[in-house]
Write a protein that holds these residues in place. Sequence first.
Motif, PDB file in Angstrom:
ATOM      1  N   GLU A  39      14.734  55.835  73.027  1.00 17.10           N
ATOM      2  CA  GLU A  39      14.784  56.769  71.905  1.00 17.10           C
ATOM      3  C   GLU A  39      14.592  56.012  70.596  1.00 17.10           C
ATOM      4  O   GLU A  39      15.424  55.188  70.218  1.00 17.10           O
ATOM      5  N   LEU A  40      13.484  56.285  69.922  1.00 17.92           N
ATOM      6  CA  LEU A  40      13.208  55.680  68.621  1.00 17.92           C
ATOM      7  C   LEU A  40      13.419  56.735  67.541  1.00 17.92           C
ATOM      8  O   LEU A  40      13.239  57.929  67.786  1.00 17.92           O
ATOM      9  N   SER A  41      13.775  56.300  66.337  1.00 19.18           N
ATOM     10  CA  SER A  41      14.080  57.271  65.279  1.00 19.18           C
ATOM     11  C   SER A  41      13.290  57.065  64.000  1.00 19.18           C
ATOM     12  O   SER A  41      13.397  57.866  63.074  1.00 19.18           O
ATOM     13  N   GLU A  42      12.509  55.974  63.928  1.00 15.77           N
ATOM     14  CA  GLU A  42      11.729  55.720  62.724  1.00 15.77           C
ATOM     15  C   GLU A  42      10.461  54.958  63.094  1.00 15.77           C
ATOM     16  O   GLU A  42      10.370  54.361  64.166  1.00 15.77           O
ATOM     17  N   ILE A  82       6.507  58.773  66.603  1.00 16.00           N
ATOM     18  CA  ILE A  82       7.828  58.365  67.109  1.00 16.00           C
ATOM     19  C   ILE A  82       8.065  58.921  68.511  1.00 16.00           C
ATOM     20  O   ILE A  82       8.516  58.195  69.405  1.00 16.00           O
ATOM     21  N   HIS A  83       7.778  60.204  68.721  1.00 10.37           N
ATOM     22  CA  HIS A  83       7.964  60.802  70.047  1.00 10.37           C
ATOM     23  C   HIS A  83       7.047  60.155  71.083  1.00 10.37           C
ATOM     24  O   HIS A  83       7.460  59.906  72.218  1.00 10.37           O
ATOM     25  N   SER A 141       8.391  56.743  71.872  1.00  9.14           N
ATOM     26  CA  SER A 141       9.614  56.889  72.667  1.00  9.14           C
ATOM     27  C   SER A 141       9.280  57.184  74.121  1.00  9.14           C
ATOM     28  O   SER A 141       9.889  56.614  75.035  1.00  9.14           O
ATOM     29  N   GLU A 146       4.417  61.302  61.505  1.00 11.68           N
ATOM     30  CA  GLU A 146       5.423  60.331  61.920  1.00 11.68           C
ATOM     31  C   GLU A 146       6.183  60.833  63.140  1.00 11.68           C
ATOM     32  O   GLU A 146       6.484  60.055  64.052  1.00 11.68           O
ATOM     33  N   ALA A 147       6.482  62.130  63.191  1.00 10.56           N
ATOM     34  CA  ALA A 147       7.226  62.694  64.322  1.00 10.56           C
ATOM     35  C   ALA A 147       6.452  62.522  65.625  1.00 10.56           C
ATOM     36  O   ALA A 147       7.021  62.142  66.652  1.00 10.56           O
ATOM     37  N   TRP A 206       5.525  68.147  69.300  1.00 10.12           N
ATOM     38  CA  TRP A 206       6.122  67.191  68.375  1.00 10.12           C
ATOM     39  C   TRP A 206       5.589  67.313  66.955  1.00 10.12           C
ATOM     40  O   TRP A 206       6.152  66.731  66.033  1.00 10.12           O
TER      41      TRP A 206
END
Length: 158
Positions: free
Chosen positions: A79-82, A69-70, A73, A65-66, A143
């Motif tokens: 900037e996304l967080s989920e 998301i990165h 983004s 997921e990280a 990431w």
Amino acid sequence: MTSAIDYINPVITGLEDAFSTMLNCKIERTGLGLMENNQALHPVSGIIGMSSSAGMGTVVLSMSEAVAIHAASAMLMTELSEVNDDVMDAVGELTNMVGGGAKSKLAQYQMTMSLPNVLCGENCRLHFPLKSQPISIPFKCEWGPLALQIGFNFFAAK
């Protein structure tokens, strides 16, 4: 005679190029092995089908997921967080770039590609062509982890 390596190396190069040019992120291969089951290695996976007169296959870009998301983004310059619809769309587009990069290097095979699909969730079961022996190629980046999971089945020469 066409071999899996003729198809796999351009996919690896397509992944490296997409991460380098589109995301300004260096990835490093950490292994290579036969898949023991048909599960996605990570919870976010882009899937694309490839075919030619020589054979057909499935290419899966699976990431934590990280990483998803990165990557989203970076692609969307926000900037996304989920993991949300924007992230899923970005993973689909990234998968398409990887496939497109491979396709350009496989021009002699007149490769066609399906539109990408994206799965999100733990333990997603993947489908590869019958008689293929899928491989897993794990990578890492700043990431987190990601992997290519690839299975090709080649047709008998006529």
